[in-house]
Write a protein that holds these residues in place. Sequence first.
Motif, PDB file in Angstrom:
ATOM      1  N   THR A  37       0.817  -1.213   0.000  1.00 22.84           N
ATOM      2  CA  THR A  37       0.000   0.000   0.000  1.00 22.84           C
ATOM      3  C   THR A  37       0.853   1.267   0.000  1.00 22.84           C
ATOM      4  O   THR A  37       0.316   2.359  -0.185  1.00 22.84           O
ATOM      5  CB  THR A  37      -0.937   0.041   1.224  1.00 22.84           C
ATOM      6  OG1 THR A  37      -0.161  -0.003   2.424  1.00 22.84           O
ATOM      7  CG2 THR A  37      -1.918  -1.130   1.188  1.00 22.84           C
ATOM      8  N   TYR A  38       2.149   1.127   0.193  1.00 21.96           N
ATOM      9  CA  TYR A  38       3.043   2.291   0.214  1.00 21.96           C
ATOM     10  C   TYR A  38       3.612   2.547  -1.177  1.00 21.96           C
ATOM     11  O   TYR A  38       4.142   1.643  -1.823  1.00 21.96           O
ATOM     12  CB  TYR A  38       4.188   2.062   1.204  1.00 21.96           C
ATOM     13  CG  TYR A  38       3.748   2.138   2.650  1.00 21.96           C
ATOM     14  CD1 TYR A  38       3.881   3.313   3.376  1.00 21.96           C
ATOM     15  CD2 TYR A  38       3.184   1.030   3.275  1.00 21.96           C
ATOM     16  CE1 TYR A  38       3.462   3.384   4.699  1.00 21.96           C
ATOM     17  CE2 TYR A  38       2.767   1.094   4.600  1.00 21.96           C
ATOM     18  CZ  TYR A  38       2.905   2.270   5.308  1.00 21.96           C
ATOM     19  OH  TYR A  38       2.490   2.340   6.610  1.00 21.96           O
ATOM     20  N   SER A  39       3.538   3.791  -1.615  1.00 22.37           N
ATOM     21  CA  SER A  39       3.997   4.099  -2.966  1.00 22.37           C
ATOM     22  C   SER A  39       5.487   3.843  -3.135  1.00 22.37           C
ATOM     23  O   SER A  39       5.940   3.470  -4.223  1.00 22.37           O
ATOM     24  CB  SER A  39       3.671   5.553  -3.320  1.00 22.37           C
ATOM     25  OG  SER A  39       4.307   6.474  -2.450  1.00 22.37           O
ATOM     26  N   ALA A  85      -3.309   3.633  -8.723  1.00 24.38           N
ATOM     27  CA  ALA A  85      -3.472   3.504  -7.273  1.00 24.38           C
ATOM     28  C   ALA A  85      -2.803   4.640  -6.514  1.00 24.38           C
ATOM     29  O   ALA A  85      -3.259   5.018  -5.432  1.00 24.38           O
ATOM     30  CB  ALA A  85      -2.901   2.163  -6.800  1.00 24.38           C
ATOM     31  N   VAL A 112       0.451   6.616   0.782  1.00 28.54           N
ATOM     32  CA  VAL A 112      -0.195   5.320   1.002  1.00 28.54           C
ATOM     33  C   VAL A 112      -1.461   5.283   0.154  1.00 28.54           C
ATOM     34  O   VAL A 112      -2.236   6.244   0.139  1.00 28.54           O
ATOM     35  CB  VAL A 112      -0.548   5.114   2.492  1.00 28.54           C
ATOM     36  CG1 VAL A 112      -1.138   3.736   2.721  1.00 28.54           C
ATOM     37  CG2 VAL A 112       0.687   5.312   3.367  1.00 28.54           C
ATOM     38  N   SER A 113      -1.690   4.191  -0.536  1.00 28.59           N
ATOM     39  CA  SER A 113      -2.798   4.136  -1.494  1.00 28.59           C
ATOM     40  C   SER A 113      -4.156   4.273  -0.829  1.00 28.59           C
ATOM     41  O   SER A 113      -5.137   4.661  -1.471  1.00 28.59           O
ATOM     42  CB  SER A 113      -2.737   2.825  -2.286  1.00 28.59           C
ATOM     43  OG  SER A 113      -2.888   1.705  -1.426  1.00 28.59           O
ATOM     44  N   THR A 114      -4.245   3.962   0.460  1.00 26.76           N
ATOM     45  CA  THR A 114      -5.537   3.986   1.150  1.00 26.76           C
ATOM     46  C   THR A 114      -5.867   5.347   1.769  1.00 26.76           C
ATOM     47  O   THR A 114      -6.971   5.511   2.301  1.00 26.76           O
ATOM     48  CB  THR A 114      -5.545   2.923   2.266  1.00 26.76           C
ATOM     49  OG1 THR A 114      -4.417   3.141   3.130  1.00 26.76           O
ATOM     50  CG2 THR A 114      -5.451   1.520   1.668  1.00 26.76           C
TER      51      THR A 114
END
Length: 380
Positions: free
Chosen positions: A227-229, A256, A267-269
């Motif tokens: 989830t981390y770019s 994303a 973070v994608s979220t």
Amino acid sequence: MTFGPVTESGELAAAAELLACEGVLNAEQVRTTVAGIAALQRPDGAIPWFHGGHLDPWDHIEAAMALDVAALPDRALAAYRWLAASQNSDGSWYAAYADAPAGVSEPTNRLCETNFSAYLAVGVWHHWLATGDEDFLAEMWPPVRRAMDFVLSLQSPGGEIVWCRDEQGREADEALLTGCSSMYQALRCALAIAERVGSGRPDWELACGRLGHALAAHPERFADKGTYSMDWYYPVLGTALRGQAAERRIAAGWDAFVVRDLGVRCVSTNPWVTGGETCELALALWAIGDAERARMLLRDIQHLRDDADGMYWTGRVYEADDEGHRPAIWPREKTAWTAGALLLALAALAEEKATVAVFGGDGLPEGMLVACSVAECVAV
């Protein structure tokens, strides 16, 4: 050494003109950003995140490289000498130090992170390429050698390097893809330094080859931080992936992580774009020949710029959260390393020789290729 404000010089003016990029920054704005980074540097050479904040070796080096591309080599030299003076006996550095007014850097986090320690080689090779200073390279070879030996003492049989050792000597139980990608670039730079000073290190060549193979073919050896770019683009930024493999990886994560007109999510979220990640992705895009999108990202991130001092806020929350917090700059800090990453991305786009060599990677040693004992290798 006491540093005064950055004064205009022919070298600085030429560097500012070189780094200026239409639609991103003009030469005057570049000079303001350079002065903003330089204003944070302490008399002992250390560069904290911001006045009164902490400093760490990796981000300190990122800012030092920016000083070199801005034609301020004496300041960069002082930054590397601070690192040499602060190195632990085992070759490591602590993860964080206090920004003390008196210049006494007491550690505030005594973890010894492998990635933080390895990055010295990247900065040293960059400074040598920028200056051609052979005396500097000889002076920094012992700290580089100790740093890389520390890092490689934590390499696993599969090639990956665990991310830290604590002050009790206990090693972490996982390796991080982002950190290992950066360490692969650092190993390649360390090998270049070793070759230049006439000190062969076949053990480093083997370690570099093993790490490069793990990064390219064995994602299962790294902790899942998808989830981390940074885990998305760092294998490209760290030179482990090039060509079609790099292009596929960038394409797979684009939707994303990239927010149109704003930059890159950390973070994608989370609805939070950050300047450092955006500038690093721009560097990675440049490295695979996508200069157009690299410039686009650097234009997009200018909403984080403070024109008063040329520095950049770390990030911006661009949507209200579930608790009703409104979009806002967060955190309220402008960091030397964010501005440094921007200048390095501009330097790459301007084909500045040191930055091209270090982040392009074409002339860096690749280590010793090794046969893999695993029956199936899966490309990242």
